[in-house]
Design an enzyme around this catalytic site. Sequence first.
Site, PDB file in Angstrom:
ATOM      1  N   LYS A  39      20.646 -56.092  42.055  1.00  0.00           N
ATOM      2  CA  LYS A  39      19.634 -56.611  41.139  1.00  0.00           C
ATOM      3  C   LYS A  39      19.469 -55.676  39.956  1.00  0.00           C
ATOM      4  CE  LYS A  39      16.269 -59.128  42.258  1.00  0.00           C
ATOM      5  NZ  LYS A  39      15.086 -59.717  42.904  1.00  0.00           N
ATOM      6  N   ASP A 109       6.958 -66.863  48.130  1.00  0.00           N
ATOM      7  CA  ASP A 109       7.970 -67.492  47.281  1.00  0.00           C
ATOM      8  C   ASP A 109       9.200 -67.838  48.105  1.00  0.00           C
ATOM      9  OD1 ASP A 109       8.939 -68.572  44.936  1.00  0.00           O
ATOM     10  OD2 ASP A 109       9.669 -66.674  44.146  1.00  0.00           O
TER      11      ASP A 109
END
Length: 279
Positions: A39, A109
Amino acid sequence: MEELKKATNNYDETLIIGQGGFGMVYRGFLLDNRIVAIKKSKIAEESQIEQFINESTNSYPMVHSFEYIYHESIASTISWETRLRIAAETTKALSYLHSAASLPIIHRDVKSSNILLDSNYTAEVSDFGASKLVPLDHTQIATLVQGTLGYLDPEYMQTSQLTEKSDVYSFGVVLIELITSEKALSFDRPERERSLASYFLSFFKNNRLFEVLEKHIASEGNVKQLKEVANLASRCLRLKGEDRPTMRDVTSELEGLRNIKKNSWVDGDSNSEETEVTC
């Protein structure tokens, strides 16, 4: 940093496998031939650093996100047994967050792009940038609504009260994606069908389940098992959180289905019995 640039071919866009609120996720190739998820932050303010750390998956062996199954050429190669295992592995992780962590954690989420798969389709839940710790003496917490359209719990959107059952709702949408190979929200579909949850429930309640299932898995002979999973998904999607099963219950049901031999579920006539609806 130089090693990460090399691993991602200088962050080549063709290697993007997902995106979080504070960074892009790339498939990377390390010098020892390991394939990892990397990431790259897009932090603009120092105050966002902690959120990026929470969101980050670190670098561990993963090949692609769960969204991989949307591709028609791929969907037909992923068996029902594998899909069921992906679902069970995901719920185990979420159940741990809700029930076994020292302080309960609500992911907030849960969605297909936050479920990463390795080359053997082993699932791992990622991206905790939106997650919330729940004090031991609380069953819900008031918070600004955050999540992803198509997966968001309607009750949470209306009340701003976040509970573990909000994750259960979101997982219900993921479960539907697994059995249909359709996206949770798609503007390519007719307006009435853009929300996969509403689309699926409409067909399910009218005993038209097999019109929305992914064709390949619908022909594998697991008719009764597919109905059980569809029924479980419909219960996860109940409007009231208190009416939904816990994540631990969901895990138990999926593991129970996995442990039953496939042959015992074979039902040659998919229309011979009505689908039980408990919505």
